[in-house]
Design a protein around this motif. Structure first.
Motif, mmCIF file in Angstrom:
data_model
loop_
_atom_site.group_PDB
_atom_site.id
_atom_site.type_symbol
_atom_site.label_atom_id
_atom_site.label_comp_id
_atom_site.label_asym_id
_atom_site.label_seq_id
_atom_site.Cartn_x
_atom_site.Cartn_y
_atom_site.Cartn_z
ATOM 1 N N LYS A 11 -36.316 58.146 -77.154
ATOM 2 C CA LYS A 11 -37.388 57.667 -76.132
ATOM 3 C C LYS A 11 -36.710 57.699 -74.852
ATOM 4 C CE LYS A 11 -40.325 54.315 -77.140
ATOM 5 N NZ LYS A 11 -40.963 52.833 -77.459
ATOM 6 N N ASN A 16 -42.694 57.988 -69.650
ATOM 7 C CA ASN A 16 -43.521 57.009 -69.794
ATOM 8 C C ASN A 16 -44.937 57.687 -69.558
ATOM 9 O OD1 ASN A 16 -45.559 54.856 -69.770
ATOM 10 N ND2 ASN A 16 -43.702 53.680 -70.409
ATOM 11 N N GLU A 43 -49.902 57.791 -82.877
ATOM 12 C CA GLU A 43 -48.879 56.787 -83.032
ATOM 13 C C GLU A 43 -47.694 57.225 -81.936
ATOM 14 O OE1 GLU A 43 -49.874 55.782 -87.536
ATOM 15 O OE2 GLU A 43 -47.758 56.650 -87.043
ATOM 16 N N ALA A 44 -47.270 58.274 -81.806
ATOM 17 C CA ALA A 44 -46.204 58.802 -80.796
ATOM 18 C C ALA A 44 -46.725 58.763 -79.523
ATOM 19 C CB ALA A 44 -45.667 60.252 -81.244
ATOM 20 N N ASP A 47 -46.420 55.049 -78.961
ATOM 21 C CA ASP A 47 -45.274 54.358 -79.075
ATOM 22 C C ASP A 47 -44.336 54.815 -77.542
ATOM 23 O OD1 ASP A 47 -42.700 53.115 -80.164
ATOM 24 O OD2 ASP A 47 -42.091 55.236 -80.365
ATOM 25 N N ASN A 48 -44.996 55.821 -76.793
ATOM 26 C CA ASN A 48 -44.474 56.164 -75.584
ATOM 27 C C ASN A 48 -45.033 55.727 -74.334
ATOM 28 O OD1 ASN A 48 -41.589 57.858 -75.998
ATOM 29 N ND2 ASN A 48 -43.243 58.404 -77.735
ATOM 30 N N VAL A 144 -45.951 64.394 -84.564
ATOM 31 C CA VAL A 144 -45.257 63.531 -83.571
ATOM 32 C C VAL A 144 -44.486 64.407 -82.681
ATOM 33 C CG1 VAL A 144 -43.107 62.145 -83.495
ATOM 34 C CG2 VAL A 144 -44.914 61.821 -85.329
#
Ligand SMILES: Nc1c(NC[C@H](O)[C@H](O)[C@H](O)CO)[nH]c(=O)[nH]c1=O
Ligand SMILES: CC(=O)[C@@H](O)COP(=O)(O)O
Length: 159
Positions: A11, A16, A43-44, A47-48, A144
């Motif tokens: 990450k 962002n 989801e990825a 998550d970011n 992803v």
């Protein structure tokens, strides 16, 4: 040798995504696979830092329709990147070759024509097991990997 895991990312190396809007066009052919690719991608993105309301999902019948679906989404939605999700599995005939080549060239053309990156998230596999292995199986989830590519390209587009 296939990539050992498509889902591993740091990450700290990824911008962002909170200010980006993403489109995801998903083929209904082999939906057992494409649904998992979509879930991995969503989801990825979340998550970011991406916001759920900034992720727009459209469904199309098959991978060949990803071209028009992505084109229409780019032309009608205000987006920073689009992810084209499909799964083409070799059958008995050469149809696999034509679908894969057509989608590849079509998505390449979208990246040339429009200033919105379209990410190629189409699994083109010899067997269903290969697809299962790359959509949440032993090789991770290509969705992803493509979500991370979408974030990085959305950031690059801002230059
Ligand atoms: N065999 C697969 C297809 N075939 C359908 C085409 O994508 C297209 O919808 C049809 O030719 C009508 O234009 N699509 C996949 O996504 N995966 C396959 O394995
Ligand atoms: C990639 C395809 O279109 C393929 O699944 C169709 O199967 P077949 O080549 O046996 O007709």
């Amino acid at each position: 040798m296939a990539t050992t895991n498509l889902s591993i990312y740091d990450k700290a190396t990824i911008p962002n995504a909170k200010n980006f809007r993403f489109g995801i066009v998903v083929s209904e052919w082999n939906s057992e696979i494409t649904d998992n690719l979509f879930l991995g991608a969503k989801e990825a993105l979340l998550d970011n830092g991406a916001l759920s309301e900034n992720i727009i999902k459209w469904d199309v019948p098959g991978s060949f329709e990803l071209i028009y679906g992505c084109k229409k989404m780019i032309e009608t939605q205000k987006l920073d990147a689009v992810i084209a999700i499909g799964n083409v599995i070799q059958g008995e005939t050469k149809h696999f070759d034509f679908v894969c080549e057509g989608v590849t060239q079509g998505i390449k053309d979208l990246n040339i024509k429009y200033d919105i990156p379209t990410i190629f998230c189409v699994l083109t596999d010899n067997t269903k097991q290969q697809s299962l292995d790359r959509s949440g199986g032993k090789h991770g989830n290509k969705g992803v990997e493509c979500a991370i590519a979408a974030i990085k390209m959305a950031a690059l587009r801002q230059f």
